[in-house]
Structure formats: C-alpha cells, structure tokens
Design a protein around this motif. Structure first.
Motif, PDB file in Angstrom:
ATOM      1  N   LEU A 113       0.657  -1.334  -0.080  1.00 28.49           N
ATOM      2  CA  LEU A 113      -0.111  -0.078   0.104  1.00 28.49           C
ATOM      3  C   LEU A 113       0.860   1.280  -0.092  1.00 28.49           C
ATOM      4  O   LEU A 113       0.698   2.137  -0.836  1.00 28.49           O
ATOM      5  N   GLY A 114       1.926   1.262   0.800  1.00 28.42           N
ATOM      6  CA  GLY A 114       2.797   2.397   0.930  1.00 28.42           C
ATOM      7  C   GLY A 114       3.419   2.611  -0.359  1.00 28.42           C
ATOM      8  O   GLY A 114       3.429   3.896  -0.924  1.00 28.42           O
ATOM      9  N   GLY A 115       3.909   1.488  -1.111  1.00 31.06           N
ATOM     10  CA  GLY A 115       4.423   1.799  -2.533  1.00 31.06           C
ATOM     11  C   GLY A 115       3.610   2.249  -3.512  1.00 31.06           C
ATOM     12  O   GLY A 115       3.888   3.211  -4.388  1.00 31.06           O
ATOM     13  N   LEU A 116       2.350   1.879  -3.544  1.00 33.04           N
ATOM     14  CA  LEU A 116       1.396   2.058  -4.502  1.00 33.04           C
ATOM     15  C   LEU A 116       0.772   3.420  -4.287  1.00 33.04           C
ATOM     16  O   LEU A 116       0.779   4.318  -5.311  1.00 33.04           O
ATOM     17  N   VAL A 117       0.684   3.889  -3.122  1.00 36.57           N
ATOM     18  CA  VAL A 117       0.263   5.482  -2.760  1.00 36.57           C
ATOM     19  C   VAL A 117       1.602   6.272  -3.159  1.00 36.57           C
ATOM     20  O   VAL A 117       1.251   7.415  -3.662  1.00 36.57           O
ATOM     21  N   CYS A 118       2.554   5.855  -2.679  1.00 35.59           N
ATOM     22  CA  CYS A 118       3.793   6.770  -3.025  1.00 35.59           C
ATOM     23  C   CYS A 118       4.021   6.940  -4.578  1.00 35.59           C
ATOM     24  O   CYS A 118       4.234   8.118  -5.178  1.00 35.59           O
ATOM     25  N   THR A 119       3.793   5.838  -5.344  1.00 34.32           N
ATOM     26  CA  THR A 119       3.836   5.833  -6.921  1.00 34.32           C
ATOM     27  C   THR A 119       2.814   6.664  -7.341  1.00 34.32           C
ATOM     28  O   THR A 119       3.118   7.346  -8.389  1.00 34.32           O
ATOM     29  N   ALA A 120       1.535   6.359  -6.978  1.00 33.65           N
ATOM     30  CA  ALA A 120       0.405   6.928  -7.673  1.00 33.65           C
ATOM     31  C   ALA A 120       0.599   8.527  -7.267  1.00 33.65           C
ATOM     32  O   ALA A 120       0.142   9.360  -8.285  1.00 33.65           O
ATOM     33  N   VAL A 121       0.618   9.046  -6.173  1.00 31.35           N
ATOM     34  CA  VAL A 121       0.738  10.444  -5.715  1.00 31.35           C
ATOM     35  C   VAL A 121       1.816  11.160  -6.709  1.00 31.35           C
ATOM     36  O   VAL A 121       1.855  12.209  -7.115  1.00 31.35           O
ATOM     37  N   SER A 122       3.077  10.396  -6.509  1.00 31.97           N
ATOM     38  CA  SER A 122       4.332  11.035  -7.384  1.00 31.97           C
ATOM     39  C   SER A 122       4.017  11.270  -8.985  1.00 31.97           C
ATOM     40  O   SER A 122       4.398  12.308  -9.568  1.00 31.97           O
ATOM     41  N   VAL A 123       3.386  10.281  -9.471  1.00 29.32           N
ATOM     42  CA  VAL A 123       2.950  10.274 -11.029  1.00 29.32           C
ATOM     43  C   VAL A 123       1.662  11.478 -11.276  1.00 29.32           C
ATOM     44  O   VAL A 123       2.037  12.312 -12.304  1.00 29.32           O
ATOM     45  N   LEU A 124       0.910  11.468 -10.412  1.00 28.23           N
ATOM     46  CA  LEU A 124      -0.060  12.434 -10.434  1.00 28.23           C
ATOM     47  C   LEU A 124       0.487  13.884 -10.243  1.00 28.23           C
ATOM     48  O   LEU A 124       0.260  14.914 -11.012  1.00 28.23           O
ATOM     49  N   ALA A 125       1.509  14.163  -9.141  1.00 34.79           N
ATOM     50  CA  ALA A 125       2.164  15.258  -9.099  1.00 34.79           C
ATOM     51  C   ALA A 125       3.262  15.588 -10.247  1.00 34.79           C
ATOM     52  O   ALA A 125       3.494  16.829 -10.526  1.00 34.79           O
ATOM     53  N   GLY A 126       3.323  14.591 -11.279  1.00 32.22           N
ATOM     54  CA  GLY A 126       4.055  15.190 -12.317  1.00 32.22           C
ATOM     55  C   GLY A 126       3.467  15.868 -13.354  1.00 32.22           C
ATOM     56  O   GLY A 126       4.026  16.913 -13.818  1.00 32.22           O
TER      57      GLY A 126
END
Length: 693
Positions: free
Chosen positions: A630-643
């Motif tokens: 969950l931590g990895g998925l949240v980190c990746t999803a938020v980072s991609v959206l922040a891009g």
C-alpha cells in the motif's frame, strides 16, 4: 570480470578457521569471563526474577473461534519430563512451567560458547587483522605517498563493505542470518500453529521477489558501487530525497530491531526463568561490542557461525518432535484434522487477514523491499568483488532462505501435532503466545543435555545477526548520508572511525531501551511487519520509480513519499492501538484442552475458547502483508499525479546507469559503455589520485 575460484570453496577455506585455531587462548579467556558474568546473573535472578512473566495483550491470548464446531479427539500426550507422569495429584500450570525450566550446565556452556565465539571474531577483525593490515601498508614504499594513497578511505571501506573482497557463500549466509531473525524462527511457527499453513505461502513470494531483484534492481546498484544506497537517491532525484530516504530507513530500523531483540529474550525466560531485562543487556552488549570494533567483516563471519547454529537448532526440534509424535504421517494427519493444512482465502477483500492476493502480491512487494532491495542487503552485495558474484550470492541466499523458512513452518505443524489436545496458550502454560516454540523445544529436547542450549543459541543467533546487521547499516547511513553532508571538510580516518563506532554504541543502547515498549504490543509477526512498513512502503515506491520510471522528478517523489508515510503511519498506529486494546480480533482455528494432564484455571480457558468473538472488520483490519505494498502504491500514484503539476524529468540529461537495463530503451540514444568492475575501481582510484594531487 575477474575470474576467481569457486566462491563456495573459498567460503569453506575461510581465514576465520585459522583465526579461531590461532586464538584458542583468547577464546578460553573470553568463555571463562563470560561464564562468570552469566553465572552471577543467573544466580541473582533465580532469587529475584525466577518467576517473572511476560505481559501479553488480550488480543494475542485467545486461540479459538466459536465459528468452528470441530474439537479434536483427545489423545494421550507424550512427554520427556518426569513432571508430566501420572502421580498422586496433577501439577498446576505454575509448577509445570517451573519444572520445564531445567536449563542445565551443559546448555549454559553451549550458549556461552556461542557468545564467546562472536566476541572473539569481533576482537580479531577489530584489532588483530587491522593491526596486520596497517603493518603491511606501512611497509609499502616506506609508508610514503603510495601507502598513504592506498589507505585513503580505507576505514569506511573496510568497516562498511569489507573492502569489497568478501566471498559469496559467507555473504549469502550472512543475509540469511540477518533476515531470518528470532521473529521468523519463532513467530513463523506460532503463526502456523494458530492460523494454519496460510502464512507458508510466502515461500512462493521469496522466489518471485528474488527473480525480480535479480533482473531489475541488482544490475543498477552493483554497477554504481555506492556505499550507501541513498547516495543513489541523490544521483537520481536530488539531495532532498536522499535525506528523506535516510530518515525513513533510520526510523524503520530503529522500530524493528527492538522487536528482533525481544523475542529471543522471552524464549530465554521460558526455558530458564531469567527475566528478559536481565539477559537482553548482556546479549546486546556483546553484539554491540563485536559490531563496533569489527565492522562488516565481523558481522558477516559471526553470521556464518550463527547460521549453522540456527539451522542445527531448528532441524533438531523438527526431527525429534516428529519422532516423538509417531512420524511424519501423524504430524500431517493431526494438522489436517485440526484444519491447519489450509490455503489463503481467494478473495479481493483487503481486510481478510491472509488472502491469496495479499500473500502473493503484497508478500512479494514486501519481500523485495525487506530482503532484497534496501541498505542492509545492498550493502552485503556491494561487499562482493563483482556483479557476477552478487548474482551468485542472490541465488544462494534465496535458496537457503526458502529452506530455513520451510523448516520454521514445519516446526509450527509439529507444535500443533504435539499440543493438538492440550493448547498451552489457552491454559497459560505459555505466558506469551510467541513462547510456544520454546515450550515445544523444552518438551522434545529438554532431557538431552546441550540441545536446549543449542536451540536458545539458535534463536539468539538470529537476533544477534539481525541486530549487528542493523547497527552496521545504521552506522553507514548516518555517517554517509547525515553527518558527512553537514561537514565543510571531509572527515579524516580517525574521525570516520570515531563516528562509525559511536553510532553503533548509541543505536545499540536505544534498541535496548525500546524493548520495554515492544513487550506490550502483541504477537510479533504482524507487529514487525506493520511497524517496519511505515518506512518500507515509501522506500519501495522511491526505489521502483527510481529504476523504472525515469520520467518522474524529485519534487513529485518527495510529495508522494510524505503522503505515503503519513497514510501508513495513521493506519499502523491505529491498528496497533486497537490490537493492544483487543478491538481487532481475527477468526482463529479451533484448539482443545481435553487431553491436558495438569491443572489450570477453567474460567480463563472457558473465556479464551468459548467466549472469543472475531471483531467486525474495518480499514484497520488491513492484512499486514498489504502495508508495504500500500505504501509503495500510494507513493507511486501520488508521485505520478504530481508530475502533471511539477513537470517531468528531462530524459536527455538522465544517466542510463541509474535506470534498470530493461527500461533504458526509453532513453534517448547515448554513448553508454558497460565497464568491468575491476576497471571501474581502477578508474575511480585514478580520479581520486588526480584530485588529491
């Protein structure tokens, strides 16, 4: 690539064998002194803390659910202890518990010998070998310029990565010893006893995670040859992510190490009656000593000794326990009748404790971060001479890890076969749920001098290896990523030596103090997984995006990591508080006390077995295998959206060495050359020599 002899053969013909042979007197003196210390401690504790018990949360005590109608048929229990024989009256739980605490002089000597050997190895690498190396370097060119250049940076290089000249087999054993802590040795078998073989499906995830790490992560980190993996974060993202990654690692490790130290302490308490606050300072002091003075070489070679002790102790319990109950067929039959031979549920519900999806997917992502891609493991791989050696090490490590955890799982099946009609957790014969394996050990091996000592040594070996590995990695990260960037001038060899050893000592003392908190937090397998996931989840996302998504910028990753950390912290803290207050209760498999031949509190047993109710599921019931994922998925999803807000990385400026080989096809064509490890070291030495001159 350099061509060397078979690494396994080199590991067998190791210099440590000669070391032990040449330092017999030192070993004898160390053992004699340690015997005196332990003897005085045990004699004191026998009058003050012999009856000490370990508090346990109400959530970890119940062991059955009323949703199950099956009750095993009572069968006479075999025993090796005279105290269990039929007599005029039955023993009480307290009397029987004390009767099982027959840790003899031979057992103490076995345990002390293990500690003494570890201390001697640390003394050798910290003083004798270091002195020999200094004398050798001083003789080169009269100790002139060449000798000075060769010694440049040698303190950190030797202390943290063993001079990058370690052998494959010892490093693989060190990795096994580091990650199979007391949590795995005892917690895994308890997990199988209580919930069945659902947890054993993680053996599949070990093979999957090892293959992923082999192809995706290992080529990047081995070719970069960085002492700290968080230096990679700075090369890929910038200094901010490096600092964040370092802090997350420090927090996660400091939360996990006290759990690893606590579990063997309750085992020692179960078999000797000595309080956990008596034995933990002694063991922690010895571990801190050899880690402090010997560095990575001492850690690896003590792990080798401890690995053999671990394998021997677990195999002894499994073989003798199987023989006592009547063979493998009886073990499997009783577990099948008791519902222990089960598989994870096929469901998409993330609040189910162990589903097939959470074990395979969540477990794989957790194992990638916990065992294959973090500072502890990468630091071991970087201690090897080349990438080819690292690949061999990964293969050997994965095979040995699967074998050892298979033995731990089987020990859980043996535990149920032995106690299928007299559950020691319900009757409080095991004062803490994770004391069940040590209770089984005393029942099966207690009458054989030295074997209880071997088992306790194996459990403590697992804890010592995990603690020493964690302390060494903490010293590396804090020195390389926290202290050095704050200094205006590079540290001298003397300053580097001081900081490395001071950090080991301080962190060792902190872990010792935090044991007081751990003993109040419940069953250790979900506890260790969830607390470490607070930092491991965001780090997993940072690693995966670093090598696999070259488009994501550092600012985006920073935001994603912070959000992931906050989300996991909230869920983990609330879940642990709920566990402590008994608000989270999972369905558990049935147990029986019909075959018990000792007296116990009937009211307590009735409440434990018949009044236990699983609680209603909510977000805080999230399977502990999902935390890291969950931590990895949240980190990746938020980072991609922040891009979409912060923009994307300029791929024309991206160094291909920072990206996994299978993703380099998406980078603009560049002149990229694969360099042999030995040539790379020569180039680095030439560059450093030019800068120094």
């Amino acid at each position: 690539m350099s061509t060397t002899a078979d690494p396994v053969a080199q590991g067998v013909n190791s210099p440590v064998v000669d070391v032990v042979a040449k330092t017999t007197t030192t070993v004898a003196n160390a053992i004699a002194k340690t015997v005196a210390v332990i003897s005085s401690t045990v004699s004191t504790s026998s009058t003050t803390g012999a009856t000490s018990t370990i508090p346990t949360s109400s959530s970890s005590t119940p062991t059955t659910s009323t949703t199950f109608a099956y009750t095993p048929t009572p069968t006479p229990i075999q025993s090796t202890s005279p105290s269990l024989e039929d007599g005029a009256e039955k023993l009480s739980v307290k009397d029987l518990s004390q009767a099982l605490q027959h840790f003899g002089i031979v057992d103490y000597l076995v345990f002390i010998a293990m500690l003494a050997v570890c201390a001697v190895i640390g003394f050798y690498f910290g003083f004798i070998e270091k002195k020999q190396k200094k004398q050798k370097l001083a003789g080169k060119d009269g100790g002139g310029a060449a000798g000075v250049e060769e010694r440049r940076g040698s303190e950190a290089l030797d202390y943290l990565v063993g001079g990058r000249q370690m052998k494959v087999f010892p490093v693989a054993l060190s990795l096994v010893a580091s990650f199979v802590s007391g949590i795995s040795l005892l917690g895994t078998s308890t997990e199988i006893y209580v919930y069945g073989t659902q947890y054993a499906f993680i053996l599949v995830t070990l093979a999957i995670s090892g293959a992923i790490s082999w192809y995706i992560f290992l080529p990047v980190f081995c070719n970069l040859q960085l002492t700290s993996t968080y230096e990679y974060f700075q090369l890929r993202y910038g200094a901010g992510i490096r600092n964040l990654g370092s802090v997350l690692f420090i927090v996660g490790t400091m939360l996990w190490l006290p759990v690893a130290l606590y579990l063997p302490a309750i085992t020692y308490n179960q078999v000797t009656g000595t309080g956990i606050h008596v034995i933990t300072p002694i063991v922690c002091t010895i571990c801190t000593f050899y880690t402090c003075v010997g560095g990575l070489k001492a850690v690896v070679w003590t792990d080798v000794i401890q690995s053999f002790v671990m394998f021997g102790s677990i195999l002894a319990v499994c073989i003798k326990g199987t023989f006592d109950v009547g063979g493998l067929g009886v073990v499997l039959q009783r577990n099948e009748e008791g519902g222990r031979l089960n598989a994870p549920e096929w469901t998409l519900d993330p609040t189910v404790r162990l589903s097939m999806l959470s074990v395979i997917l969540g477990g794989t992502l957790h194992k990638i971060q916990s065992s294959d891609v973090n500072q502890v493991s990468i630091q071991r791989f970087l201690s090897l001479p080349s990438y080819e050696h690292a690949k061999r090490c990964m293969l050997v490590f994965t095979v040995l890890l699967i074998f050892l955890l298979s033995c731990c799982s089987y020990m859980g099946l043996v535990s149920y076969a032995v106690y299928h009609d007299c559950d020691p957790i319900s009757t409080k014969l095991a004062t803490a749920v994770d004391q069940l394996p040590s209770l089984l050990m005393m029942r099966t091996l207690g009458s054989l001098p030295g074997l209880p000592g071997l088992f306790v040594s194996g459990v403590f070996s697992a804890a010592l290896s995990s603690l020493s590995t964690g302390l060494n990695s903490l010293a590396c990260v804090i020195t390389q990523d926290i202290v050095r960037p704050l200094l205006k001038k590079p540290m001298t060899e003397r300053q580097t030596a001081f900081w490395l050893r001071a950090i080991v000592v301080v962190c060792g003392l902190c872990c010792l103090g935090m044991v007081n908190v751990v003993e109040k937090l419940g069953q250790v397998v979900p506890l260790a997984t969830s607390t470490a996931a607070v930092s491991m989840g965001p780090l997993l996302g940072i690693y995966c995006m670093g090598v696999g998504l070259p488009w994501v910028k550092g600012k985006s990753v920073l935001l994603g990591s912070v959000v992931s950390f906050l989300v996991l912290s909230w869920i983990c803290i609330k879940a642990q508080l709920a566990q402590m207050h008994g608000e989270i209760r999972y369905p558990k498999l049935p147990v029986s006390v019909d075959g018990c031949d000792y007296d116990f509190d009937n009211q307590t047993v009735h409440e434990t077995i018949h009044e236990y109710r699983p609680s209603e599921r909510n977000i805080y019931h999230l399977s502990f295998f999902w935390y890291t994922a969950l931590g990895g998925l949240v980190c990746t999803a938020v980072s991609v959206l922040a891009g979409f807000v912060f923009g994307w990385e300029d791929l024309n400026k991206m160094d291909p060495a920072l990206i996994t080989p299978c993703m380099r096809r998406f980078l603009p064509n560049k002149n990229y050359e694969a360099v042999n490890m030995q040539d790379l070291f020569k180039r680095k030495d030439e560059i450093e020599s030019q800068k120094a001159s």
